[in-house]
Design an enzyme around this catalytic site. Structure first.
Site, PDB file in Angstrom:
ATOM      1  N   GLN A 238       0.861  -1.187   0.000  1.00 40.42           N
ATOM      2  CA  GLN A 238       0.000   0.000   0.000  1.00 40.42           C
ATOM      3  C   GLN A 238       0.897   1.237   0.000  1.00 40.42           C
ATOM      4  OE1 GLN A 238      -3.096  -0.209  -0.625  1.00 40.42           O
ATOM      5  NE2 GLN A 238      -3.470  -2.375  -0.241  1.00 40.42           N
ATOM      6  N   CYS A 359      -9.019  -0.533  -6.176  1.00 37.73           N
ATOM      7  CA  CYS A 359      -8.330   0.665  -6.658  1.00 37.73           C
ATOM      8  C   CYS A 359      -8.939   1.127  -7.977  1.00 37.73           C
ATOM      9  CB  CYS A 359      -6.834   0.405  -6.802  1.00 37.73           C
ATOM     10  SG  CYS A 359      -6.473  -0.995  -7.878  1.00 37.73           S
TER      11      CYS A 359
HETATM   12  C1  LIG Z   1      -4.025  -4.485  -5.111  1.00 40.70           C
HETATM   13  S1  LIG Z   1      -2.827  -5.718  -4.755  1.00 40.70           S
HETATM   14  C2  LIG Z   1      -3.338  -6.167  -3.120  1.00 40.70           C
HETATM   15  C3  LIG Z   1      -2.331  -6.903  -2.294  1.00 40.70           C
HETATM   16  C4  LIG Z   1      -2.636  -6.988  -0.794  1.00 40.70           C
HETATM   17  N1  LIG Z   1      -4.045  -7.248  -0.512  1.00 40.70           N
HETATM   18  C5  LIG Z   1      -2.173  -5.739  -0.064  1.00 40.70           C
HETATM   19  O1  LIG Z   1      -3.022  -4.943   0.373  1.00 40.70           O
HETATM   20  O2  LIG Z   1      -0.954  -5.545   0.076  1.00 40.70           O
HETATM   21  C6  LIG Z   1      -3.393  -7.012  -5.768  1.00 40.70           C
HETATM   22  C7  LIG Z   1      -2.629  -8.320  -5.625  1.00 40.70           C
HETATM   23  O3  LIG Z   1      -3.196  -9.251  -6.576  1.00 40.70           O
HETATM   24  C8  LIG Z   1      -2.166 -10.079  -7.084  1.00 40.70           C
HETATM   25  N2  LIG Z   1      -2.669 -10.593  -8.364  1.00 40.70           N
HETATM   26  C9  LIG Z   1      -2.718  -9.956  -9.556  1.00 40.70           C
HETATM   27  N3  LIG Z   1      -3.303 -10.745 -10.481  1.00 40.70           N
HETATM   28  C10 LIG Z   1      -3.633 -11.913  -9.857  1.00 40.70           C
HETATM   29  C11 LIG Z   1      -4.271 -13.109 -10.277  1.00 40.70           C
HETATM   30  N4  LIG Z   1      -4.679 -13.270 -11.537  1.00 40.70           N
HETATM   31  N5  LIG Z   1      -4.464 -14.097  -9.371  1.00 40.70           N
HETATM   32  C12 LIG Z   1      -4.054 -13.942  -8.086  1.00 40.70           C
HETATM   33  N6  LIG Z   1      -3.436 -12.813  -7.632  1.00 40.70           N
HETATM   34  C13 LIG Z   1      -3.227 -11.816  -8.502  1.00 40.70           C
HETATM   35  C14 LIG Z   1      -0.954  -9.170  -7.161  1.00 40.70           C
HETATM   36  O4  LIG Z   1       0.246  -9.923  -7.110  1.00 40.70           O
HETATM   37  C15 LIG Z   1      -1.143  -8.277  -5.922  1.00 40.70           C
HETATM   38  O5  LIG Z   1      -0.453  -8.799  -4.814  1.00 40.70           O
END
Ligand SMILES: C[S@@+](CC[C@H](N)C(=O)[O-])C[C@H]1O[C@@H](n2cnc3c(N)ncnc32)[C@H](O)[C@@H]1O
Length: 405
Positions: A238, A359
């Site tokens: 974040q 987001c």
């Molecule tokens: C907005 S971030 C949120 C991470 C965590 N909840 C945080 O607040 O730190 C979105 C997360 O989704 C993961 N991600 C992106 N595409 C994905 C997919 N197809 N399947 C699983 N995870 C995925 C990314 O690696 C990232 O860690």
């Protein structure tokens, strides 16, 4: 002369047939339009919402786009973006007060570096296309990030090609600053010696070059609840500590007394680890190195309930209703594309509580509609503005199955 009617999703002024950079609703402006856009408008009648930008670089820098507006205007505009996205899906919501991160608190940012004939330029992309603006007085970034710009410049001089730009992601950890460099020259013997020397001389805590860690004094860490986590280089975190706290507080409250929680798109454990103080958590995420960091943090913390991890592509292989049946609550925090496939399965599974962090208000509203059509109630929405002065909008929301309080 034209009058601005509203802002678009990039926070630009919109008038009939033209968009106007850095103009506010109600303002009368004039200027030369190129391909339907006035980039340098003359403001003839300023809005009462207009203020002098606090940052000396604002005129040239493209890093911020809303410093010319009052804080309360920006707050209302961001809430309006979410409200309109919901309205477009036929939905409405109760909004909680917005939490906005203070100035000078961005702990993670991606800067651009360009090698010059002599020296280097590191900063944000400028407002004019193809430029990079130096930002020594930036009001957005944590000052500790600004302090490492000389180190980044030295790295660009050493390893940047004259033709291209380098991406430099800097993150503030408890132990110091990490720089993750992308698009640097391929590592040869000379660079392998020079780059760690520069990083060491400038006191960087960790340096990764095109994905390879070249210097790590000690693994840089962040507190996530009672755990300390050392994310892989350049990993998602974040953007501000205050934004993270606000999102975490919203998620913890939304989940309430649930005892078995699934954290989907869990990253390195921003929500999973604090939630493990009161619940067993199953953290699912696409990146195995991020889950390794989460797991390591959990194993070395004391007093937490069980946390399990699963590396899984949730776009292609969402958790199915029989897998979701064992959870009292689900946290879901997808990337900008949203979580269409996973939300469809959640709608079928009818998990009692869903804490949704997003987001992107547009994909959030699309996914909210799926949940509401399945019978969920949207309890509340909270805008968390950790991308202060930008057009980005983030939020947390609570969905409940109707019989749940
Ligand atoms: C907005 S971030 C949120 C991470 C965590 N909840 C945080 O607040 O730190 C979105 C997360 O989704 C993961 N991600 C992106 N595409 C994905 C997919 N197809 N399947 C699983 N995870 C995925 C990314 O690696 C990232 O860690």
């Amino acid at each position: 002369m034209i009058t601005i009617e509203r802002l678009n999703l990039r926070a630009e002024g919109v008038a009939p047939g033209v968009v106007v950079a850095r103009a506010l609703p109600g303002e009368e402006v004039t200027g030369e339009a190129v391909e339907g856009r006035i980039a340098q408008p003359k403001i003839l009648t300023p809005s009462a919402q207009r203020v002098a930008a606090p940052c000396a670089h604002y005129k040239a820098c493209g890093g911020c786009s809303l410093q010319h507006a009052r804080d309360d205007f920006v707050e209302e505009w961001k809430t309006g973006v979410v409200r309109q996205a919901l309205t477009a899906q036929g939905l409405e919501a109760a909004f909680r007060p917005t939490v906005t991160s203070p100035a000078a608190t961005r702990r993670r940012a991606t800067l651009t570096g360009r090698r010059l004939k002599s020296g280097a330029l590191v900063g944000f992309h400028g407002r004019a296309s193809g430029t990079v603006t130096a930002i020594p007085g930036c009001t957005l970034l944590d000052p500790a990030l600004i302090a490492v710009i000389p180190a980044l410049e030295a790295l660009v001089v050493e390893g940047g090609s004259r033709k291209g730009e380098m991406r430099l992601t800097v993150t503030r950890f408890a132990e110091g600053i990490e720089a993750a460099v992308e698009d640097g020259k391929p590592l040869d013997t000379a660079l392998r010696i020079a780059v760690p020397q520069i990083a060491g001389a400038h006191g960087l805590a960790r340096l990764a070059w095109n994905g390879e860690v070249l210097l790590q004094e000690a693994p840089p860490t962040l507190a996530m609840g009672r755990a300390r986590v050392s994310p892989p280089p350049g990993a998602f975190l974040q953007a501000t500590p205050q934004g993270e706290s606000a999102l975490r507080a919203a998620v913890v409250e939304a989940v309430g007394s649930a005892k078995r929680v699934a954290d989907l798109f869990a990253g390195c454990g921003t929500f999973a680890l604090p939630l493990a103080e009161t619940a067993e958590v199953h953290a699912v995420e696409g990146s195995a190195p991020m889950l390794d960091a989460l797991n390591h943090g959990w194993r070395n913390a004391s007093g937490l309930k069980r946390v399990t991890t699963e590396a899984r592509d949730l776009f292609r292989r969402p958790l199915l209703p029989d897998e979701l049946a064992k959870f009292d609550a689900v946290v879901i925090d997808p990337p900008r594309a949203g979580a269409e496939a996973q939300i469809a399965e959640l709608a079928r599974a009818q998990v009692p509580v869903i804490a949704h962090v997003s987001c992107n208000p547009v994909t959030f509203a699309r996914d909210a509609r799926t949940l509401l059509q399945a019978g969920y109630r949207l309890d509340w929405v909270q805008v968390v503005d950790q991308f202060r002065w930008s057009a980005h909008v983030e939020l947390a929301a609570r969905f409940v199955w109707p019989h749940i309080a």
